[in-house]
Design an enzyme around this catalytic site. Sequence first.
Site, PDB file in Angstrom:
ATOM      1  CE  LYS A 109      -3.928   1.783   2.781  1.00 38.17           C
ATOM      2  NZ  LYS A 109      -4.803   1.464   3.936  1.00 38.17           N
ATOM      3  CB  SER A 184      -8.222   3.245   3.028  1.00 39.43           C
ATOM      4  OG  SER A 184      -7.331   2.625   3.941  1.00 39.43           O
ATOM      5  CB  SER A 208      -8.286   0.111   5.703  1.00 42.44           C
ATOM      6  OG  SER A 208      -9.052   1.277   5.694  1.00 42.44           O
TER       7      SER A 208
END
Length: 523
Positions: A109, A184, A208
Amino acid sequence: MGEVPDYPEIDPRDRGAGRSRPLCYSAAVNLTDLTLIELRDAIARGDTSSTEATQASLASIAAQDGALGAFLQVFEKEALEQAARLDARIKAESAGAVGALTGVPVAIKDNMCLSWGRTTCGSRILENYESPFTGTAVQKLMDAGAVIVGKANMDEFAMGSSTERSAFQPTRNPWDPQRTPGGSSGGSAACVASRLVAASLGSDTGGSIRQPAAHTGLVGIKPTYGRVSRWGLVAFASSFDQIGPFARNVEDAALMMNVICGADELDSTSARVDTPDFLATVNQPLTGLRLGVPTQAKDENNHPAVLEAFGAVVATYQSLGAEIVPIDLPNIGYGIAAYYIIAPAEASTNLARYDGIRYGRRAEIGPGEDLVALYSKSRAEGFGPEVRRRIMLGTYALSSGYYDAYYKTALQARRVIKNDFDRAFGENNVHAVLMPTTPDPAFKLGAKTEDPLAMYLEDFYTVAANLSGLPAMSFPVGMAVEDGVKLPIGAQLVSPAFDEVRMLRIARMHEAATEWHLQKPPS
Ligand code: GLN
């Protein structure tokens, strides 16, 4: 590492278009279809190489990511260099010497610092930020022989549940391009679900990792608070943030846990506990398993397919000999309110460092404008609407006069939610709590962007584990069909602190008895 790769200044919709050069690769098996462990073993056996696996991954990204938008940066040159180095070491020494991940390509990420490329956190304010160092969890992946192929898209500063809040591009759900993959960590989920890489890292502050895992048919783990070092993870809400893996099955996720967990002197909040071998026992079913199912799991507002899939999970566990213990988490309903006070409060403090001077984009100011103008212009230009909303919420909740009414009350709610779990594990003596991961399957792009509260309610079942610091995971348990399209559904386990070994075994019991993890999104 060599030069910084270009960060393409192109229309987000065209992203990936420039990368569609076909890479030469031919083999009987499609390497990107292999699971993490299968691919690792194939490299270790010499059936393929890290270079071939990395080329296959890069070729799939080039072919598919223009439409998917899972990646913010792809490190073609660096990845192939890493792979070549690993192949040389495998040849000179042995596959084992290279480490547990033996040359497999993975993604991270984009809130994780890496000493090349950029670490944007999905935000304009960090659009050009080059980290001088690599964070611990990512370094551990590399030390175990993983190749970092790219940085995955995310909601800005990890604030969101759909990846639509990325300042650069939305990510689409591989199961239905009209839907979000959740967020997310939507990029990290989408790239694994669509077989661009076999595993990835995400971060989970309020759900997330688990929510996008549920929406894309993956296994996603939020480890116990403190289990994984956050050194080099851009902070959102420091009392919640955890790094964890996405993978296609429980064994692969266990392998990733083996690699990333562990105390770290660079992160004083990392727990001084030993890292067990999560993989060694993952296939051992638990005898005398007691699973707590809260009354709140069967909320009638949940999507009918979620209710149905949840009923099926419970039945599967019963057929495997588990005792289902009805429990109550009476305070779970306060979770969203508490989380959306405490997390923004912490975020407003953490994000104060982006002032355009020391960190972050610096705005132009006119003659006569002062330092305060520079701060406020830089921040107004650099932060998107959701981040600004959180900063305002958090600053308000912490301001004198409101602190007791909001922040302190939220901390009290946090405590009673934790007590609910303690009661379940103590008095009710359950090994883990079982509940849905999300109230609905993946939703359409744009469906919740105008309604922050609807977006926040996505996290109803996930924030409780973050508020309590407990380990939790989502695993695939069913499918909804909407408009003729199949959409994965996840279930969630929440376990006592540092009890991930058992949590993984429990999830694996279900996985071994079902085939949901074998379903593949349409290509
Ligand atoms: N959806 C939650 C939020 O917007 C959780 C985000 C996360 O876990 N990073 O805050």
